[in-house]
Motif scaffolding. Structure first.
Motif, PDB file in Angstrom:
ATOM      1  N   ASP A  61       0.821  -1.219   0.000  1.00  0.00           N
ATOM      2  CA  ASP A  61       0.000   0.000   0.000  1.00  0.00           C
ATOM      3  C   ASP A  61       0.852   1.264   0.000  1.00  0.00           C
ATOM      4  OD1 ASP A  61      -2.245  -1.599   0.047  1.00  0.00           O
ATOM      5  OD2 ASP A  61      -2.685  -1.283   2.170  1.00  0.00           O
ATOM      6  N   ALA A  64       2.326   1.864  -3.410  1.00  0.00           N
ATOM      7  CA  ALA A  64       1.301   2.334  -4.346  1.00  0.00           C
ATOM      8  C   ALA A  64       0.970   3.806  -4.100  1.00  0.00           C
ATOM      9  CB  ALA A  64       0.052   1.461  -4.232  1.00  0.00           C
ATOM     10  N   ALA A  68       1.735   6.836  -6.751  1.00  0.00           N
ATOM     11  CA  ALA A  68       0.655   7.714  -7.206  1.00  0.00           C
ATOM     12  C   ALA A  68       1.076   9.179  -7.087  1.00  0.00           C
ATOM     13  CB  ALA A  68      -0.624   7.453  -6.412  1.00  0.00           C
ATOM     14  N   VAL A  77      -5.833   5.680  -4.075  1.00  0.00           N
ATOM     15  CA  VAL A  77      -5.715   4.355  -4.683  1.00  0.00           C
ATOM     16  C   VAL A  77      -6.885   3.496  -4.207  1.00  0.00           C
ATOM     17  CG1 VAL A  77      -4.285   2.278  -4.906  1.00  0.00           C
ATOM     18  CG2 VAL A  77      -3.191   4.524  -4.729  1.00  0.00           C
ATOM     19  N   ARG A  79      -7.405   0.248  -5.481  1.00  0.00           N
ATOM     20  CA  ARG A  79      -6.803  -1.080  -5.338  1.00  0.00           C
ATOM     21  C   ARG A  79      -5.549  -1.139  -6.189  1.00  0.00           C
ATOM     22  NH1 ARG A  79     -11.134  -1.471  -8.444  1.00  0.00           N
ATOM     23  NH2 ARG A  79     -12.669  -2.194  -6.997  1.00  0.00           N
ATOM     24  N   HIS A  80      -4.679  -2.047  -5.796  1.00  0.00           N
ATOM     25  CA  HIS A  80      -3.473  -2.307  -6.592  1.00  0.00           C
ATOM     26  C   HIS A  80      -3.201  -3.799  -6.519  1.00  0.00           C
ATOM     27  CE1 HIS A  80      -0.776  -2.898  -3.124  1.00  0.00           C
ATOM     28  NE2 HIS A  80      -1.499  -1.941  -2.539  1.00  0.00           N
ATOM     29  N   MET A  89      -2.717  -0.378 -10.808  1.00  0.00           N
ATOM     30  CA  MET A  89      -3.311   0.474  -9.773  1.00  0.00           C
ATOM     31  C   MET A  89      -4.584   1.065 -10.356  1.00  0.00           C
ATOM     32  SD  MET A  89      -0.274   2.517  -7.764  1.00  0.00           S
ATOM     33  CE  MET A  89      -0.068   3.732  -9.016  1.00  0.00           C
ATOM     34  N   GLU A  95      -6.245   4.701 -14.324  1.00  0.00           N
ATOM     35  CA  GLU A  95      -5.659   3.379 -14.141  1.00  0.00           C
ATOM     36  C   GLU A  95      -4.199   3.438 -14.562  1.00  0.00           C
ATOM     37  OE1 GLU A  95      -7.802   0.269 -16.091  1.00  0.00           O
ATOM     38  OE2 GLU A  95      -9.574   0.553 -14.840  1.00  0.00           O
TER      39      GLU A  95
END
Length: 182
Positions: A61, A64, A68, A77, A79-80, A89, A95
């Motif tokens: 997390d 990610a 970003a 975010v 989901r990744h 991501m 996306e």
């Protein structure tokens, strides 16, 4: 008190719900294929990127969120994941997909497709008033189906002679689908 006429009830409910039936059918078809394309979004901009990704075990997390920020995506975010050699991501309107081995990827930004996104919203809406209206709609569809069986009263195409066989076939199809394909 006037006796309820099946033909009139069938006709009037059909007229009243015509727009909603078409809208639900249309958005339902789009929803069936939402994993193949983005029916409620279309590409506004696609941008090629080159990123150095850490080992898969270090993609979490925090990574990610930092990526970003580095990519200047001002959205949380959703989901990744790493799947089939791609790091993906997903955000509300963006996306990111990056090849794990090469680091080559793409940022795709979307905007809502007019009309299509609104009709699909009806399928996913969970507000109380919409749920109650949808329940009324569902009950009305049952009434439309039942009154339709009562409309032809004489001849070889009545529900008693022929219609029940077709109705049974129509009922068996989703049951078989549930039994064997789910």
């Amino acid at each position: 008190m006037k006796k309820v006429n099946a033909r009139e009830l069938h006709r009037d409910l059909g007229y009243f719900f015509l727009g909603l039936i078409i809208t639900f059918a249309f958005s339902g078809i789009l929803m069936n294929h939402r994993s193949d394309w983005h029916p409620e979004k279309y590409t506004l901009e696609a941008k090629e990127i080159q990123i150095s990704l850490p080992e898969e075990s270090q993609i979490n997390d925090a990574f990610a969120e930092n990526l970003a920020k580095e990519l200047k995506i001002d959205d949380k975010v959703k989901r990744h994941m790493v799947r089939k050699g791609k790091f993906k991501m997903q955000f509300e309107n963006t996306e990111v997909e990056i090849d794990v081995e090469t680091g080559k990827g793409e940022i795709i930004q979307f905007i809502k497709t007019p009309f299509i996104s609104q009709t699909m919203f009806l399928h996913k809406n969970t507000s109380n008033w919409w749920i109650y209206f949808s329940d009324i709609f569902g009950i009305s569809l049952i009434i439309i189906a039942v009154t339709g069986t009562l409309m032809v009263k004489h001849g070889k195409h009545t529900f008693k002679r022929r219609g029940w066989k077709l109705a049974l076939a129509g009922l068996l199809f989703p049951l078989l689908f549930l039994l064997f394909l789910s």
